[in-house]
Design a protein around this motif. Sequence first.
Motif, PDB file in Angstrom:
ATOM      1  N   GLN A   1       0.848  -1.210   0.000  1.00 14.29           N
ATOM      2  CA  GLN A   1       0.000   0.000   0.000  1.00 14.29           C
ATOM      3  C   GLN A   1       0.875   1.248   0.000  1.00 14.29           C
ATOM      4  O   GLN A   1       0.623   2.204  -0.734  1.00 14.29           O
ATOM      5  CB  GLN A   1      -0.914  -0.001   1.237  1.00 14.29           C
ATOM      6  CG  GLN A   1      -1.980  -1.083   1.216  1.00 14.29           C
ATOM      7  CD  GLN A   1      -2.549  -1.369   2.605  1.00 14.29           C
ATOM      8  OE1 GLN A   1      -2.135  -0.790   3.611  1.00 14.29           O
ATOM      9  NE2 GLN A   1      -3.510  -2.288   2.664  1.00 14.29           N
ATOM     10  N   THR A   2       1.919   1.224   0.834  1.00 16.60           N
ATOM     11  CA  THR A   2       2.789   2.394   0.951  1.00 16.60           C
ATOM     12  C   THR A   2       3.450   2.696  -0.396  1.00 16.60           C
ATOM     13  O   THR A   2       3.514   3.860  -0.816  1.00 16.60           O
ATOM     14  CB  THR A   2       3.869   2.152   2.030  1.00 16.60           C
ATOM     15  OG1 THR A   2       3.209   1.707   3.221  1.00 16.60           O
ATOM     16  CG2 THR A   2       4.655   3.421   2.337  1.00 16.60           C
ATOM     17  N   SER A   3       3.912   1.653  -1.101  1.00 13.81           N
ATOM     18  CA  SER A   3       4.550   1.871  -2.408  1.00 13.81           C
ATOM     19  C   SER A   3       3.574   2.490  -3.389  1.00 13.81           C
ATOM     20  O   SER A   3       3.929   3.376  -4.167  1.00 13.81           O
ATOM     21  CB  SER A   3       5.033   0.576  -3.035  1.00 13.81           C
ATOM     22  OG  SER A   3       5.793  -0.128  -2.163  1.00 13.81           O
ATOM     23  N   ALA A   4       2.344   1.990  -3.369  1.00 12.80           N
ATOM     24  CA  ALA A   4       1.355   2.528  -4.315  1.00 12.80           C
ATOM     25  C   ALA A   4       1.067   4.004  -3.995  1.00 12.80           C
ATOM     26  O   ALA A   4       0.931   4.826  -4.907  1.00 12.80           O
ATOM     27  CB  ALA A   4       0.069   1.710  -4.252  1.00 12.80           C
ATOM     28  N   TRP A   5       0.991   4.345  -2.713  1.00 17.12           N
ATOM     29  CA  TRP A   5       0.764   5.752  -2.353  1.00 17.12           C
ATOM     30  C   TRP A   5       1.954   6.622  -2.762  1.00 17.12           C
ATOM     31  O   TRP A   5       1.804   7.805  -3.067  1.00 17.12           O
ATOM     32  CB  TRP A   5       0.473   5.894  -0.859  1.00 17.12           C
ATOM     33  CG  TRP A   5      -0.927   5.488  -0.494  1.00 17.12           C
ATOM     34  CD1 TRP A   5      -1.317   4.458   0.309  1.00 17.12           C
ATOM     35  CD2 TRP A   5      -2.139   6.128  -0.926  1.00 17.12           C
ATOM     36  NE1 TRP A   5      -2.686   4.402   0.390  1.00 17.12           N
ATOM     37  CE2 TRP A   5      -3.216   5.419  -0.350  1.00 17.12           C
ATOM     38  CE3 TRP A   5      -2.419   7.217  -1.749  1.00 17.12           C
ATOM     39  CZ2 TRP A   5      -4.548   5.778  -0.572  1.00 17.12           C
ATOM     40  CZ3 TRP A   5      -3.748   7.573  -1.969  1.00 17.12           C
ATOM     41  CH2 TRP A   5      -4.796   6.860  -1.395  1.00 17.12           C
ATOM     42  N   ARG A   6       3.149   6.021  -2.765  1.00 14.75           N
ATOM     43  CA  ARG A   6       4.337   6.796  -3.166  1.00 14.75           C
ATOM     44  C   ARG A   6       4.184   7.271  -4.624  1.00 14.75           C
ATOM     45  O   ARG A   6       4.559   8.391  -4.959  1.00 14.75           O
ATOM     46  CB  ARG A   6       5.592   5.924  -2.992  1.00 14.75           C
ATOM     47  CG  ARG A   6       6.869   6.727  -2.912  1.00 14.75           C
ATOM     48  CD  ARG A   6       8.053   5.868  -2.499  1.00 14.75           C
ATOM     49  NE  ARG A   6       8.029   5.490  -1.090  1.00 14.75           N
ATOM     50  CZ  ARG A   6       8.050   4.244  -0.618  1.00 14.75           C
ATOM     51  NH1 ARG A   6       8.115   3.219  -1.448  1.00 14.75           N
ATOM     52  NH2 ARG A   6       8.030   4.005   0.674  1.00 14.75           N
ATOM     53  N   GLU A   7       3.598   6.408  -5.471  1.00 17.65           N
ATOM     54  CA  GLU A   7       3.342   6.812  -6.867  1.00 17.65           C
ATOM     55  C   GLU A   7       2.359   7.978  -6.918  1.00 17.65           C
ATOM     56  O   GLU A   7       2.483   8.889  -7.729  1.00 17.65           O
ATOM     57  CB  GLU A   7       2.753   5.638  -7.670  1.00 17.65           C
ATOM     58  CG  GLU A   7       3.635   4.420  -7.753  1.00 17.65           C
ATOM     59  CD  GLU A   7       4.985   4.746  -8.358  1.00 17.65           C
ATOM     60  OE1 GLU A   7       5.004   5.450  -9.376  1.00 17.65           O
ATOM     61  OE2 GLU A   7       6.013   4.328  -7.781  1.00 17.65           O
ATOM     62  N   VAL A   8       1.373   7.926  -6.014  1.00 19.72           N
ATOM     63  CA  VAL A   8       0.346   8.978  -5.993  1.00 19.72           C
ATOM     64  C   VAL A   8       0.970  10.313  -5.580  1.00 19.72           C
ATOM     65  O   VAL A   8       0.787  11.341  -6.253  1.00 19.72           O
ATOM     66  CB  VAL A   8      -0.794   8.604  -5.003  1.00 19.72           C
ATOM     67  CG1 VAL A   8      -1.787   9.761  -4.859  1.00 19.72           C
ATOM     68  CG2 VAL A   8      -1.502   7.331  -5.462  1.00 19.72           C
ATOM     69  N   THR A   9       1.734  10.309  -4.502  1.00 17.33           N
ATOM     70  CA  THR A   9       2.295  11.583  -4.018  1.00 17.33           C
ATOM     71  C   THR A   9       3.304  12.128  -5.041  1.00 17.33           C
ATOM     72  O   THR A   9       3.367  13.335  -5.264  1.00 17.33           O
ATOM     73  CB  THR A   9       2.958  11.433  -2.635  1.00 17.33           C
ATOM     74  OG1 THR A   9       4.044  10.504  -2.737  1.00 17.33           O
ATOM     75  CG2 THR A   9       1.974  10.938  -1.588  1.00 17.33           C
ATOM     76  N   ARG A  10       4.046  11.219  -5.686  1.00 13.76           N
ATOM     77  CA  ARG A  10       5.012  11.679  -6.693  1.00 13.76           C
ATOM     78  C   ARG A  10       4.272  12.383  -7.841  1.00 13.76           C
ATOM     79  O   ARG A  10       4.666  13.465  -8.285  1.00 13.76           O
ATOM     80  CB  ARG A  10       5.807  10.477  -7.233  1.00 13.76           C
ATOM     81  CG  ARG A  10       6.908  10.874  -8.203  1.00 13.76           C
ATOM     82  CD  ARG A  10       7.721   9.670  -8.634  1.00 13.76           C
ATOM     83  NE  ARG A  10       8.385   9.010  -7.513  1.00 13.76           N
ATOM     84  CZ  ARG A  10       8.529   7.695  -7.370  1.00 13.76           C
ATOM     85  NH1 ARG A  10       8.044   6.873  -8.286  1.00 13.76           N
ATOM     86  NH2 ARG A  10       9.153   7.187  -6.330  1.00 13.76           N
TER      87      ARG A  10
ATOM     88  N   GLU B   1       6.663   8.278   4.863  1.00 10.88           N
ATOM     89  CA  GLU B   1       7.511   7.425   4.009  1.00 10.88           C
ATOM     90  C   GLU B   1       6.991   7.404   2.570  1.00 10.88           C
ATOM     91  O   GLU B   1       7.762   7.308   1.615  1.00 10.88           O
ATOM     92  CB  GLU B   1       7.534   5.985   4.525  1.00 10.88           C
ATOM     93  CG  GLU B   1       8.445   5.784   5.736  1.00 10.88           C
ATOM     94  CD  GLU B   1       8.206   4.416   6.389  1.00 10.88           C
ATOM     95  OE1 GLU B   1       8.614   4.272   7.540  1.00 10.88           O
ATOM     96  OE2 GLU B   1       7.596   3.518   5.759  1.00 10.88           O
ATOM     97  N   ALA B   2       5.672   7.482   2.444  1.00  5.91           N
ATOM     98  CA  ALA B   2       5.064   7.426   1.108  1.00  5.91           C
ATOM     99  C   ALA B   2       5.089   8.789   0.417  1.00  5.91           C
ATOM    100  O   ALA B   2       4.571   8.917  -0.691  1.00  5.91           O
ATOM    101  CB  ALA B   2       3.631   6.920   1.211  1.00  5.91           C
ATOM    102  N   GLY B   3       5.623   9.793   1.084  1.00  7.84           N
ATOM    103  CA  GLY B   3       5.784  11.102   0.434  1.00  7.84           C
ATOM    104  C   GLY B   3       4.656  12.081   0.662  1.00  7.84           C
ATOM    105  O   GLY B   3       4.637  13.156   0.055  1.00  7.84           O
ATOM    106  N   PHE B   4       3.680  11.723   1.523  1.00  3.13           N
ATOM    107  CA  PHE B   4       2.617  12.694   1.818  1.00  3.13           C
ATOM    108  C   PHE B   4       3.218  13.901   2.535  1.00  3.13           C
ATOM    109  O   PHE B   4       4.176  13.769   3.307  1.00  3.13           O
ATOM    110  CB  PHE B   4       1.534  12.057   2.698  1.00  3.13           C
ATOM    111  CG  PHE B   4       0.586  11.158   1.952  1.00  3.13           C
ATOM    112  CD1 PHE B   4      -0.446  11.698   1.190  1.00  3.13           C
ATOM    113  CD2 PHE B   4       0.726   9.774   2.006  1.00  3.13           C
ATOM    114  CE1 PHE B   4      -1.326  10.873   0.492  1.00  3.13           C
ATOM    115  CE2 PHE B   4      -0.141   8.940   1.311  1.00  3.13           C
ATOM    116  CZ  PHE B   4      -1.170   9.494   0.557  1.00  3.13           C
ATOM    117  N   ASP B   5       2.613  15.074   2.303  1.00  2.00           N
ATOM    118  CA  ASP B   5       3.089  16.296   2.956  1.00  2.00           C
ATOM    119  C   ASP B   5       2.616  16.375   4.405  1.00  2.00           C
ATOM    120  O   ASP B   5       3.112  17.217   5.169  1.00  2.00           O
ATOM    121  CB  ASP B   5       2.602  17.517   2.160  1.00  2.00           C
ATOM    122  CG  ASP B   5       3.168  17.489   0.743  1.00  2.00           C
ATOM    123  OD1 ASP B   5       4.365  17.736   0.590  1.00  2.00           O
ATOM    124  OD2 ASP B   5       2.408  17.169  -0.198  1.00  2.00           O
TER     125      ASP B   5
END
Length: 364
Positions: free
Chosen positions: A77-86, A163-167
């Motif tokens: 889940q965290t990896s997928a959210w990383r794509e979203v925040t990027r 970690e997933a890049g959320f602000d």
Amino acid sequence: MRLLEAFSGTAIQLPNRIAMAPMTRGRADDTTGVPHPRTAEYYAQRASAGLIVSEGVWVDRTGKSGPGIPGLVTEQQTSAWREVTRAVHEQGGQIFAQLWHAGRVSHPGVTGRTPVAPSAVRQAGRIFSAEGWTDTVEPRALSEDEIGEVVQDFAAAARRAVEAGFDGVELHGANGYLIQEFLAGNTNRRADRYGGSVTGRLAFPLEVVAAVTDQIGAARVALRISPGNPENDIVEDDWKEVYSRLLAELRRYELAYLHVIDTPDAEALSHLRPLWPGTLVANLRSEDPTSSGEGESLIESGLADVVAFGRLFIANPDLPARFALQAPLAQADRDVYYGARLDGYTDFPAFEPDSAKSACSACS
Ligand SMILES: Cc1cc2nc3c(=O)[nH]c(=O)nc-3n(C[C@H](O)[C@H](O)[C@H](O)COP(=O)(O)O)c2cc1C
């Protein structure tokens, strides 16, 4: 237009005062809780909002409210959210994750588990589960040890969000879910230190705020509240006292913002704004979507620094530009709000002035 002015708070700086309100869309993989592959595109299309608040994301599977809701618990889940925040950052946007535990507003048909709550008080009404609309079940009252575990679930999800890049993260304390269930007298019948008095009812929400700010810093933490909102069978006749005391406790943190849901009469905002010197995001709850005119009044009157718009963002990915141009607003069919379908998700085009008529057959 004041909504289009930049905003500079103690913790957040935004290019405009328009936030995208958190909206569950039900498109995640129901088994894994991983956001849909198109979720990055969906949010990137909406990155001209000064701030995006993600759909509610569960911090523990027991707190998942319905089918297709994503989580922020596993590595996948965290990896997928990383794509979203990027994707959002590439478009110049900012995005907070809304951390959610649904409490009693869940169902074994969704999680395979009995829902948990402050007390074993069943919610009146029905709930949407994998089998469609179904009767609610009586939740199980959390033990004191389990309450501590849920507090840690919020903290762990906040760490994963970073970690997933959320602000930052917005804690979902609104609309009758677990945090508000502790605040409200009709759902919190506990006699221990998590209930009984207003002080007791505040204990769990404040422990969550303390643990999450400790984990990622107060400047990255926000809280959403809906004082007196009867949604999901909540009764809060004493909301003025409860939320005044909550804000008095929260003032010691320099939170990113407080997010208040109110009705168009703005009674809660009028009461709470003088008690909150920090950044205040407002959103209105009524039959019709929050309008630009209502947003302007909230900023003009000083009741809000930033206004969150929900439903208008579903069909108008470029909402700030449409406000600026006073362009027609497209309407989304309610059928597409939720569900494992791809239409009504990333297929709403941005406004094109030259081809307004052809591109915007759904506009009013
Ligand atoms: C499809 C849909 C999903 C929603 N999901 C959430 C959610 O996950 N978390 C939340 O706090 N509010 C949620 N809401 C409430 C919105 O954030 C907002 O408060 C509401 O839509 C009123 O604002 P609006 O008039 O601008 O639409 C949802 C609303 C809609 C329409």
